[in-house]
Scaffold this active site. Structure first.
Site, PDB file in Angstrom:
ATOM      1  N   ASN A  25      -6.037  -7.051   6.706  1.00 42.51           N
ATOM      2  CA  ASN A  25      -6.118  -5.804   5.965  1.00 42.51           C
ATOM      3  C   ASN A  25      -6.809  -4.723   6.814  1.00 42.51           C
ATOM      4  OD1 ASN A  25      -6.171  -3.987   3.690  1.00 42.51           O
ATOM      5  ND2 ASN A  25      -6.276  -5.744   2.326  1.00 42.51           N
ATOM      6  N   THR A  73      -0.898  -2.861  -4.123  1.00 39.27           N
ATOM      7  CA  THR A  73      -1.455  -3.929  -4.952  1.00 39.27           C
ATOM      8  C   THR A  73      -1.368  -3.558  -6.428  1.00 39.27           C
ATOM      9  OG1 THR A  73      -2.943  -4.660  -3.213  1.00 39.27           O
ATOM     10  CG2 THR A  73      -3.592  -5.201  -5.459  1.00 39.27           C
ATOM     11  N   ASN A  81      -8.460   5.019   4.177  1.00 37.48           N
ATOM     12  CA  ASN A  81      -8.214   5.153   2.741  1.00 37.48           C
ATOM     13  C   ASN A  81      -9.315   4.462   1.953  1.00 37.48           C
ATOM     14  OD1 ASN A  81      -7.147   2.829   0.787  1.00 37.48           O
ATOM     15  ND2 ASN A  81      -6.601   2.253   2.893  1.00 37.48           N
ATOM     16  N   ARG A  82      -9.572   5.024   0.797  1.00 37.06           N
ATOM     17  CA  ARG A  82     -10.451   4.379  -0.182  1.00 37.06           C
ATOM     18  C   ARG A  82      -9.790   4.544  -1.555  1.00 37.06           C
ATOM     19  NH1 ARG A  82     -13.895   8.628   1.932  1.00 37.06           N
ATOM     20  NH2 ARG A  82     -13.961  10.465   0.549  1.00 37.06           N
ATOM     21  N   MET A  83      -8.519   4.170  -1.619  1.00 32.79           N
ATOM     22  CA  MET A  83      -7.714   4.404  -2.815  1.00 32.79           C
ATOM     23  C   MET A  83      -8.253   3.655  -4.032  1.00 32.79           C
ATOM     24  SD  MET A  83      -5.487   6.501  -1.556  1.00 32.79           S
ATOM     25  CE  MET A  83      -4.168   6.621  -2.744  1.00 32.79           C
ATOM     26  N   SER A 131      -9.205  -6.074   0.265  1.00 30.99           N
ATOM     27  CA  SER A 131      -9.392  -4.625   0.248  1.00 30.99           C
ATOM     28  C   SER A 131     -10.882  -4.304   0.248  1.00 30.99           C
ATOM     29  CB  SER A 131      -8.739  -4.015  -0.995  1.00 30.99           C
ATOM     30  OG  SER A 131      -9.125  -2.660  -1.135  1.00 30.99           O
ATOM     31  N   LYS A 135      -3.955 -12.650   1.904  1.00 31.97           N
ATOM     32  CA  LYS A 135      -4.249 -11.570   2.841  1.00 31.97           C
ATOM     33  C   LYS A 135      -5.753 -11.479   3.048  1.00 31.97           C
ATOM     34  CE  LYS A 135      -2.924  -6.814   3.904  1.00 31.97           C
ATOM     35  NZ  LYS A 135      -2.042  -5.699   3.487  1.00 31.97           N
ATOM     36  N   ASN A 156     -12.099  -1.521  -0.820  1.00 31.58           N
ATOM     37  CA  ASN A 156     -12.298  -0.367  -1.688  1.00 31.58           C
ATOM     38  C   ASN A 156     -12.531  -0.699  -3.156  1.00 31.58           C
ATOM     39  OD1 ASN A 156     -11.927   1.456   0.510  1.00 31.58           O
ATOM     40  ND2 ASN A 156      -9.742   1.024   0.388  1.00 31.58           N
ATOM     41  N   THR A 157     -12.612  -1.986  -3.489  1.00 31.21           N
ATOM     42  CA  THR A 157     -13.020  -2.435  -4.816  1.00 31.21           C
ATOM     43  C   THR A 157     -14.330  -3.193  -4.645  1.00 31.21           C
ATOM     44  OG1 THR A 157     -10.753  -2.606  -5.652  1.00 31.21           O
ATOM     45  CG2 THR A 157     -12.441  -3.883  -6.796  1.00 31.21           C
ATOM     46  N   GLY A 185      -4.137   1.584  11.420  1.00 35.70           N
ATOM     47  CA  GLY A 185      -3.442   2.301  12.470  1.00 35.70           C
ATOM     48  C   GLY A 185      -3.837   1.830  13.857  1.00 35.70           C
ATOM     49  N   GLY A 240       0.795  -1.216   0.000  1.00 35.24           N
ATOM     50  CA  GLY A 240       0.000   0.000   0.000  1.00 35.24           C
ATOM     51  C   GLY A 240       0.824   1.261   0.000  1.00 35.24           C
ATOM     52  N   LYS A 260       2.955   1.351  -3.975  1.00 35.93           N
ATOM     53  CA  LYS A 260       2.063   0.592  -4.840  1.00 35.93           C
ATOM     54  C   LYS A 260       2.727   0.193  -6.149  1.00 35.93           C
ATOM     55  CE  LYS A 260      -2.303   2.558  -3.179  1.00 35.93           C
ATOM     56  NZ  LYS A 260      -3.024   1.300  -2.875  1.00 35.93           N
ATOM     57  N   TYR A 315       2.692  -0.204   8.449  1.00 34.46           N
ATOM     58  CA  TYR A 315       2.529   0.802   7.399  1.00 34.46           C
ATOM     59  C   TYR A 315       2.045   2.109   8.023  1.00 34.46           C
ATOM     60  CZ  TYR A 315       0.538   3.220   3.282  1.00 34.46           C
ATOM     61  OH  TYR A 315       0.193   4.141   2.320  1.00 34.46           O
ATOM     62  N   PHE A 324      -7.077   0.479  -5.393  1.00 35.63           N
ATOM     63  CA  PHE A 324      -6.060  -0.184  -6.235  1.00 35.63           C
ATOM     64  C   PHE A 324      -5.555   0.736  -7.346  1.00 35.63           C
ATOM     65  CE2 PHE A 324      -7.486  -4.915  -5.551  1.00 35.63           C
ATOM     66  CZ  PHE A 324      -7.047  -4.851  -4.233  1.00 35.63           C
ATOM     67  N   ASN A 332       2.244  -7.872  -4.241  1.00 33.18           N
ATOM     68  CA  ASN A 332       0.836  -8.025  -3.892  1.00 33.18           C
ATOM     69  C   ASN A 332       0.000  -7.799  -5.145  1.00 33.18           C
ATOM     70  OD1 ASN A 332      -1.855  -6.997  -3.011  1.00 33.18           O
ATOM     71  ND2 ASN A 332      -1.022  -7.223  -0.954  1.00 33.18           N
TER      72      ASN A 332
END
Length: 334
Positions: free
Chosen positions: A242, A84, A109-111, A172, A213, A174-175, A263, A61, A64, A313, A113, A138
């Site tokens: 995760n 990833t 986060n809502r990155m 994740s 993971k 976020n996908t 965190g 993460g 990337k 991280y 990928f 990853n």
């Protein structure tokens, strides 16, 4: 305790600060720092046939696109996991999508990928002159993929010749729909395809280890099912875990943002899931513990609880780049 440049970085948007950090780490690596990691290569740990110089790794993460691998090893990590990575480049979710929760020492986060595609990243990996530790790659699926299992198989096949290990990331949040792949029989199909892909890959090593993971939000039955699928399909280690969609009490004004929480607030859940995974696996799978690890004491607690390795991280954001060495030295002293 603040570290140099923390105030300046915290004055910036979180994603911009992240990009500046990657640029700094690229420069750090270009200056030849990877030799410094050898200072801490006194605590080898063997997992999945790989010898890790020390048990402290960087979780996926942060880097990337495999842009700063040398610099990250130079911080003293025994392992660095990039990604990833997806088969095709994709921009990820709209910004803003990364939030510091300073009051909580947490990140949401809502990155989605965001990455430049696996081929571009692997070209950078191939150009690395020296690895001071173990490199994990990853892999994931593109958001709009018509065949996500095929995406994972392709990622494994491409990464196998260059990776020390490959992580299958189905956790994740976020996908959309990705976490559904953690359930059987979908997970069995995916892991069987990944296992076949690594066996067929042209690789300098005969069998690149596969790590899986999982999410901390799996209930006990879901975690047990994922572990059984991993064992049945020759996965070599389990990364627990995760980011979480749950929300323990938080003080930050960003607490209501959508996305995965990581965190310090994840610590209790991560500990609990490690204990569940150890019991459910019966010692058949090596465990890597992630989530809320920000000190030597916490890393030692996870190792004492059954983890072979730990990854950090989000704590780097709040504790600074000296954290890996502090943890390694603290584990040694303990």
């Amino acid at each position: 305790m603040a570290y140099p440049l923390q105030s300046a970085l915290f004055a910036l948007d979180a994603e911009r600060a992240h990009r500046i950090a990657i640029a700094g780490l690229k420069l750090w690596g270009a200056l030849g720092t990877p030799f410094a990691a050898k200072m801490d290569a006194k605590d080898p740990v063997e997992v999945a046939g790989l010898v890790f110089p020390n048990p402290v790794g960087l979780a996926a993460g942060l880097d990337k696109d495999a842009e700063a691998v040398a610099g990250l090893f130079g911080l003293g990590f025994g392992s660095v996991e990039v990604g990833t990575l997806t088969p095709l480049p994709q921009p990820g979710n709209p910004r803003p999508r990364l939030f510091r929760l300073v009051e909580d020492e947490a990140v949401i986060n809502r990155m989605g990928f965001n990455n430049g595609g696996i081929d571009a990243a692997l070209a950078r990996v191939a150009a690395i002159r020296h690895r001071a530790g173990v490199l994990g790659i990853n892999v994931g699926a593109n958001k709009d993929s018509a065949d996500r299992v095929a995406d994972y198989a392709l990622g494994v096949a491409r990464a196998a010749p260059l990776a020390d290990y490959i992580t299958i990331n189905v956790s994740s949040p976020n996908t959309p729909g990705l976490r559904d792949l953690q359930s059987r029989p979908a997970l069995d199909e995916l892991l069987a395809a990944a296992d076949a892909a690594r066996k067929n890959a042209e690789s300098a090593v005969p069998r690149t280890p596969l790590f899986l993971k999982v999410a901390p939000d799996l209930d006990r039955a879901g975690l047990e099912g994922a572990i059984r699928a991993a064992i049945d399909n020759h996965v070599d280690a389990l990364i627990v875990s995760n980011t979480t969609l749950s929300r323990p009490p938080l003080r930050s004004p960003h607490a209501g943002e959508a996305g995965g929480l990581s965190g310090a607030p994840l610590r209790a859940l991560a500990r609990a899931k490690l204990a569940e995974a150890l019991e459910a696996s019966g010692g058949e799978l090596p465990l890597v513990s992630v989530g809320g690890i920000n000190s030597p004491d916490e890393a030692q607690r996870r190792i004492d609880a059954g983890a072979k390795l730990v990854q950090v991280y989000s704590a780097l954001v709040f504790k600074g780049p000296g954290l890996p060495r502090r943890i390694v030295r603290g584990l040694r002293a303990g």
